[in-house]
Motif scaffolding. Structure first.
Motif, PDB file in Angstrom:
ATOM      1  N   THR A 194     -93.895  58.054 -20.873  1.00 22.11           N
ATOM      2  CA  THR A 194     -94.649  58.287 -19.644  1.00 22.11           C
ATOM      3  C   THR A 194     -96.092  58.637 -19.977  1.00 22.11           C
ATOM      4  O   THR A 194     -96.458  58.828 -21.140  1.00 22.11           O
ATOM      5  N   ALA A 195     -96.922  58.747 -18.932  1.00 26.54           N
ATOM      6  CA  ALA A 195     -98.322  59.147 -19.106  1.00 26.54           C
ATOM      7  C   ALA A 195     -98.554  60.561 -18.602  1.00 26.54           C
ATOM      8  O   ALA A 195     -99.703  61.000 -18.510  1.00 26.54           O
ATOM      9  N   ILE A 196     -97.511  61.283 -18.269  1.00 29.57           N
ATOM     10  CA  ILE A 196     -97.667  62.614 -17.705  1.00 29.57           C
ATOM     11  C   ILE A 196     -98.287  63.569 -18.725  1.00 29.57           C
ATOM     12  O   ILE A 196     -97.979  63.525 -19.922  1.00 29.57           O
ATOM     13  N   ALA A 197     -99.198  64.434 -18.251  1.00 21.99           N
ATOM     14  CA  ALA A 197     -99.822  65.448 -19.103  1.00 21.99           C
ATOM     15  C   ALA A 197     -98.947  66.697 -19.083  1.00 21.99           C
ATOM     16  O   ALA A 197     -98.787  67.328 -18.037  1.00 21.99           O
ATOM     17  N   TYR A 198     -98.389  67.035 -20.238  1.00 21.67           N
ATOM     18  CA  TYR A 198     -97.485  68.184 -20.281  1.00 21.67           C
ATOM     19  C   TYR A 198     -97.553  68.840 -21.650  1.00 21.67           C
ATOM     20  O   TYR A 198     -98.081  68.287 -22.611  1.00 21.67           O
ATOM     21  N   ASP A 199     -96.991  70.040 -21.713  1.00 27.16           N
ATOM     22  CA  ASP A 199     -96.867  70.738 -22.983  1.00 27.16           C
ATOM     23  C   ASP A 199     -95.637  71.636 -22.908  1.00 27.16           C
ATOM     24  O   ASP A 199     -94.982  71.729 -21.856  1.00 27.16           O
ATOM     25  N   ILE A 200     -95.318  72.279 -24.009  1.00 30.22           N
ATOM     26  CA  ILE A 200     -94.160  73.160 -24.050  1.00 30.22           C
ATOM     27  C   ILE A 200     -94.564  74.536 -24.551  1.00 30.22           C
ATOM     28  O   ILE A 200     -95.593  74.700 -25.214  1.00 30.22           O
ATOM     29  N   SER A 201     -93.740  75.512 -24.225  1.00 29.34           N
ATOM     30  CA  SER A 201     -93.991  76.888 -24.642  1.00 29.34           C
ATOM     31  C   SER A 201     -92.659  77.562 -24.910  1.00 29.34           C
ATOM     32  O   SER A 201     -91.589  77.050 -24.542  1.00 29.34           O
ATOM     33  N   THR A 202     -92.729  78.717 -25.568  1.00 28.83           N
ATOM     34  CA  THR A 202     -91.518  79.519 -25.731  1.00 28.83           C
ATOM     35  C   THR A 202     -90.995  79.922 -24.365  1.00 28.83           C
ATOM     36  O   THR A 202     -91.752  79.986 -23.389  1.00 28.83           O
ATOM     37  N   LEU A 203     -89.718  80.211 -24.283  1.00 25.04           N
ATOM     38  CA  LEU A 203     -89.157  80.669 -23.020  1.00 25.04           C
ATOM     39  C   LEU A 203     -89.683  82.056 -22.660  1.00 25.04           C
ATOM     40  O   LEU A 203     -89.891  82.893 -23.548  1.00 25.04           O
ATOM     41  N   PRO A 204     -89.895  82.332 -21.376  1.00 27.95           N
ATOM     42  CA  PRO A 204     -90.123  83.721 -20.974  1.00 27.95           C
ATOM     43  C   PRO A 204     -88.915  84.553 -21.407  1.00 27.95           C
ATOM     44  O   PRO A 204     -87.816  84.020 -21.587  1.00 27.95           O
ATOM     45  N   TYR A 205     -89.092  85.848 -21.576  1.00 27.28           N
ATOM     46  CA  TYR A 205     -87.979  86.643 -22.088  1.00 27.28           C
ATOM     47  C   TYR A 205     -87.634  87.790 -21.143  1.00 27.28           C
ATOM     48  O   TYR A 205     -88.423  88.190 -20.287  1.00 27.28           O
ATOM     49  N   LEU A 206     -86.418  88.288 -21.312  1.00 24.45           N
ATOM     50  CA  LEU A 206     -85.943  89.437 -20.552  1.00 24.45           C
ATOM     51  C   LEU A 206     -85.977  90.667 -21.449  1.00 24.45           C
ATOM     52  O   LEU A 206     -86.927  91.434 -21.427  1.00 24.45           O
ATOM     53  N   CYS A 207     -84.961  90.845 -22.264  1.00 21.31           N
ATOM     54  CA  CYS A 207     -84.921  91.969 -23.202  1.00 21.31           C
ATOM     55  C   CYS A 207     -85.415  91.549 -24.582  1.00 21.31           C
ATOM     56  O   CYS A 207     -86.156  92.278 -25.239  1.00 21.31           O
ATOM     57  N   GLU A 208     -84.973  90.363 -25.024  1.00 20.52           N
ATOM     58  CA  GLU A 208     -85.363  89.857 -26.338  1.00 20.52           C
ATOM     59  C   GLU A 208     -85.782  88.391 -26.215  1.00 20.52           C
ATOM     60  O   GLU A 208     -85.191  87.650 -25.431  1.00 20.52           O
ATOM     61  N   PRO A 209     -86.795  87.957 -26.961  1.00 20.79           N
ATOM     62  CA  PRO A 209     -87.232  86.554 -26.911  1.00 20.79           C
ATOM     63  C   PRO A 209     -86.272  85.652 -27.664  1.00 20.79           C
ATOM     64  O   PRO A 209     -86.430  85.381 -28.850  1.00 20.79           O
ATOM     65  N   LEU A 231     -68.030  72.980 -45.617  1.00 22.36           N
ATOM     66  CA  LEU A 231     -68.800  72.289 -44.592  1.00 22.36           C
ATOM     67  C   LEU A 231     -67.954  71.148 -44.040  1.00 22.36           C
ATOM     68  O   LEU A 231     -67.569  70.240 -44.781  1.00 22.36           O
ATOM     69  N   TYR A 232     -67.674  71.186 -42.744  1.00 22.50           N
ATOM     70  CA  TYR A 232     -66.815  70.167 -42.142  1.00 22.50           C
ATOM     71  C   TYR A 232     -67.594  69.131 -41.329  1.00 22.50           C
ATOM     72  O   TYR A 232     -67.023  68.124 -40.902  1.00 22.50           O
ATOM     73  N   ALA A 233     -68.876  69.375 -41.103  1.00 20.00           N
ATOM     74  CA  ALA A 233     -69.697  68.414 -40.361  1.00 20.00           C
ATOM     75  C   ALA A 233     -71.129  68.522 -40.872  1.00 20.00           C
ATOM     76  O   ALA A 233     -71.657  69.625 -40.987  1.00 20.00           O
ATOM     77  N   ARG A 234     -71.734  67.380 -41.178  1.00 16.92           N
ATOM     78  CA  ARG A 234     -73.091  67.402 -41.730  1.00 16.92           C
ATOM     79  C   ARG A 234     -74.103  67.280 -40.591  1.00 16.92           C
ATOM     80  O   ARG A 234     -74.058  66.334 -39.807  1.00 16.92           O
ATOM     81  N   PRO A 235     -75.036  68.227 -40.495  1.00 16.02           N
ATOM     82  CA  PRO A 235     -75.994  68.234 -39.378  1.00 16.02           C
ATOM     83  C   PRO A 235     -76.863  66.983 -39.348  1.00 16.02           C
ATOM     84  O   PRO A 235     -77.260  66.449 -40.393  1.00 16.02           O
ATOM     85  N   VAL A 236     -77.150  66.532 -38.114  1.00 14.64           N
ATOM     86  CA  VAL A 236     -77.990  65.346 -37.902  1.00 14.64           C
ATOM     87  C   VAL A 236     -79.268  65.708 -37.148  1.00 14.64           C
ATOM     88  O   VAL A 236     -80.351  65.244 -37.468  1.00 14.64           O
ATOM     89  N   GLN A 237     -79.150  66.539 -36.120  1.00 18.79           N
ATOM     90  CA  GLN A 237     -80.331  66.974 -35.374  1.00 18.79           C
ATOM     91  C   GLN A 237     -80.011  68.244 -34.602  1.00 18.79           C
ATOM     92  O   GLN A 237     -78.849  68.623 -34.480  1.00 18.79           O
ATOM     93  N   PHE A 238     -81.050  68.917 -34.083  1.00 16.75           N
ATOM     94  CA  PHE A 238     -80.835  70.099 -33.247  1.00 16.75           C
ATOM     95  C   PHE A 238     -81.884  70.132 -32.145  1.00 16.75           C
ATOM     96  O   PHE A 238     -82.939  69.500 -32.258  1.00 16.75           O
ATOM     97  N   SER A 239     -81.575  70.882 -31.069  1.00 17.73           N
ATOM     98  CA  SER A 239     -82.432  70.835 -29.888  1.00 17.73           C
ATOM     99  C   SER A 239     -82.471  72.191 -29.193  1.00 17.73           C
ATOM    100  O   SER A 239     -81.544  72.548 -28.466  1.00 17.73           O
ATOM    101  N   PRO A 240     -83.532  72.985 -29.396  1.00 17.61           N
ATOM    102  CA  PRO A 240     -83.658  74.256 -28.689  1.00 17.61           C
ATOM    103  C   PRO A 240     -84.169  74.059 -27.262  1.00 17.61           C
ATOM    104  O   PRO A 240     -84.821  73.057 -26.945  1.00 17.61           O
ATOM    105  N   VAL A 241     -83.879  75.030 -26.406  1.00 19.03           N
ATOM    106  CA  VAL A 241     -84.368  75.029 -25.026  1.00 19.03           C
ATOM    107  C   VAL A 241     -85.754  75.663 -24.996  1.00 19.03           C
ATOM    108  O   VAL A 241     -85.982  76.713 -25.610  1.00 19.03           O
ATOM    109  N   VAL A 242     -86.679  75.024 -24.296  1.00 19.65           N
ATOM    110  CA  VAL A 242     -88.055  75.507 -24.194  1.00 19.65           C
ATOM    111  C   VAL A 242     -88.515  75.435 -22.742  1.00 19.65           C
ATOM    112  O   VAL A 242     -87.837  74.865 -21.887  1.00 19.65           O
TER     113      VAL A 242
END
Length: 468
Positions: free
Chosen positions: A325-340, A184-195
């Motif tokens: 912010t005060a914006i009303a929002y939510d997140i979802s999985t990405l739409p998919y093409l062949c595979e999600p 292991l050459y780098a210790r993970p700190v955080q990760f960020s998927p696209v949604v």
């Protein structure tokens, strides 16, 4: 210049002022009993407001380096702490937003008063980072993403990093991503998927149900068109030039770039080509997708925040633009093409093996801190980013931030997360592919030319990399 760019510039100037004054005090340039320049003078020197200067002086006061005397000034403390070691940490400018870096370092300094961390900004792309890393020894530790790590691996630079012990409490795929030849050459700190992030008020007003995991891209585009027609504005947007957006579509093809028996990459008639076509179809749909409105991901967040766009492709780290912010929002999985599938970008901390003692030992203390339960919970509570430590990521957080109701979505999409290297391209091959795709998506070349260029040029490039 956007507001968010200005905010980052402010943070850079603030860190520069604090770092330089700290070094002058601890190094004896500014002597005990003396006074710092006035707030107005510091404001002019560093290009900041008096209020911003006061924030920096508060940091030095908390560290015990100065005493703020009302109506007199900031006096150098009689016995400033002489740090046993000063560590230079290389960072990307977005990390202040992504992991609340200043707050983390302030806590580190309070817990380790004999150690000091000064930050330096890393080059904006992996190739330039590798060149600067190989050419000088300015930084003792780095916070880098997986693409930077891949560039270091391909350049033969991983042996210049100090191997680290893996934290079994981190998500396994993160440890695997920064491991090579069993080390292991780098210790993970955080990760960020696209949604997919969407304005819940827009959907409610239009009488439309929110996105869900069954959505294909055709479903998404149909809803985007309805929203644009009913509300005005635009239905869907993302920064099409971002290396963390367009690769999502290629990953969803379920394929990767491979050479055939002739040593070429032939994508004609494949799901990879279908994904490239889909991307082009989206960005050229003038009804749902705006043109000429963004120069960065920050602009996308601004358009969403002001209600001009109903849905955006974004990452968990970019959601930090919405946390106050005060914006009303939510997140979802990405739409998919062949595979999600989606793309995730992990960040990890590494140490230069050749850093002299005691800086190397201090760098290890810093990396241990950044990956500790304490620091990881700070990331959880002060940002919308996802800590690498599973216990911290999944801990409750009553912080008053504007989190999406489905913040825990990342837990459901862990199996669908992929990274840039899953396309099976070298760093140079990835850049070459991008140059060809830009020409195609800009309609400078046609599909036949694109397929030919990928087949001949990219295939030949990969073959040369494999041989050499």
């Amino acid at each position: 210049m956007s507001g968010k760019t200005s905010q980052r510039l402010f943070r850079v100037r603030l860190e520069q002022m604090v770092g330089q004054l700290r070094q002058q005090i601890t190094g004896g340039v500014l002597t005990p009993g003396g006074f710092l320049p006035s707030e107005s003078d510091l404001a002019r020197q560093y290009g900041m407001s008096n209020k911003s200067v006061r924030q920096g002086l508060d940091v030095l006061a908390q560290e015990g380096l100065i005493r703020k005397i009302p109506r007199v000034g900031s006096q150098i403390a009689e016995r400033p702490v002489q740090p046993a070691a000063t560590v230079t940490l290389g960072v990307n400018t977005s990390l202040e937003r992504d992991i609340a870096l200043s707050a983390l370092l302030e806590k580190f300094h309070r817990e380790h008063p004999s150690l000091r961390v000064q930050t330096m900004t890393l080059p904006g792309n992996a190739a330039n980072f590798v060149k600067e890393y190989a050419a000088n020894g300015l930084a003792d530790a780095f916070l880098i993403n997986r693409q930077y790590f891949q560039s270091m691996e391909e350049s033969g630079l991983l042996p210049t990093l100090e191997p680290l012990s893996a934290d079994p409490g981190a998500y396994r795929f993160l440890n695997d991503s920064f491991t090579a030849d069993g080390l292991l050459y780098a210790r993970p700190v955080q990760f960020s998927p696209v949604v997919l992030c969407y304005n819940t008020e827009h959907f409610r007003e239009a009488g439309l149900p929110g996105p869900d995991s069954s959505w294909t891209w055709d479903d998404c585009l149909a809803v985007a068109r309805l929203l644009a027609e009913q509300r005005g504005g635009y239905g869907l947007y993302f920064y099409e030039r971002s290396y963390n957006r367009w690769p999502v579509f290629l990953l969803q093809s379920g394929m990767r770039f491979e050479r055939d028996r002739f040593g070429e990459c032939d994508i004609a008639g494949t799901p990879l080509l279908d994904s490239i076509r889909l991307f082009g179809r989206i960005i050229h749909d003038a009804v749902i997708f705006p043109n000429m409105l963004s120069e960065s991901n920050d602009d996308i967040e601004d358009l969403f925040r002001t209600g001009k766009v109903s849905m955006i492709l974004t990452s968990y780290t970019s959601l930090n633009e919405l946390k106050h912010t005060a914006i009303a929002y939510d997140i979802s999985t990405l739409p998919y093409l062949c595979e999600p599938r989606t793309l995730t970008v992990p960040i990890a901390a590494c140490i230069r093996k050749s850093s002299p003692s005691p800086r190397k030992e201090a760098a290890l203390v810093l990396v241990d801190f950044l990956s500790s339960e304490e620091a990881q919970r700070m990331i959880r509570c002060e940002t919308l980013s996802i800590p690498a430590l599973k216990s911290a990521a999944e801990a409750a957080a009553e912080d008053g931030l504007n989190r999406p109701p489905r913040f825990d979505l990342y837990r459901d999409i862990l199996p669908s997360m992929r990274m840039h290297h899953d396309l099976n391209l070298t760093s140079a091959g990835f850049v070459m592919l991008w140059r060809m795709l830009k020409l195609y998506w800009s309609r400078v070349i046609d599909e036949e030319t694109l397929c030919r260029d990928i087949r001949e040029n990219l295939g030949e490039h990969i073959r040369q990399e494999a041989q050499g």
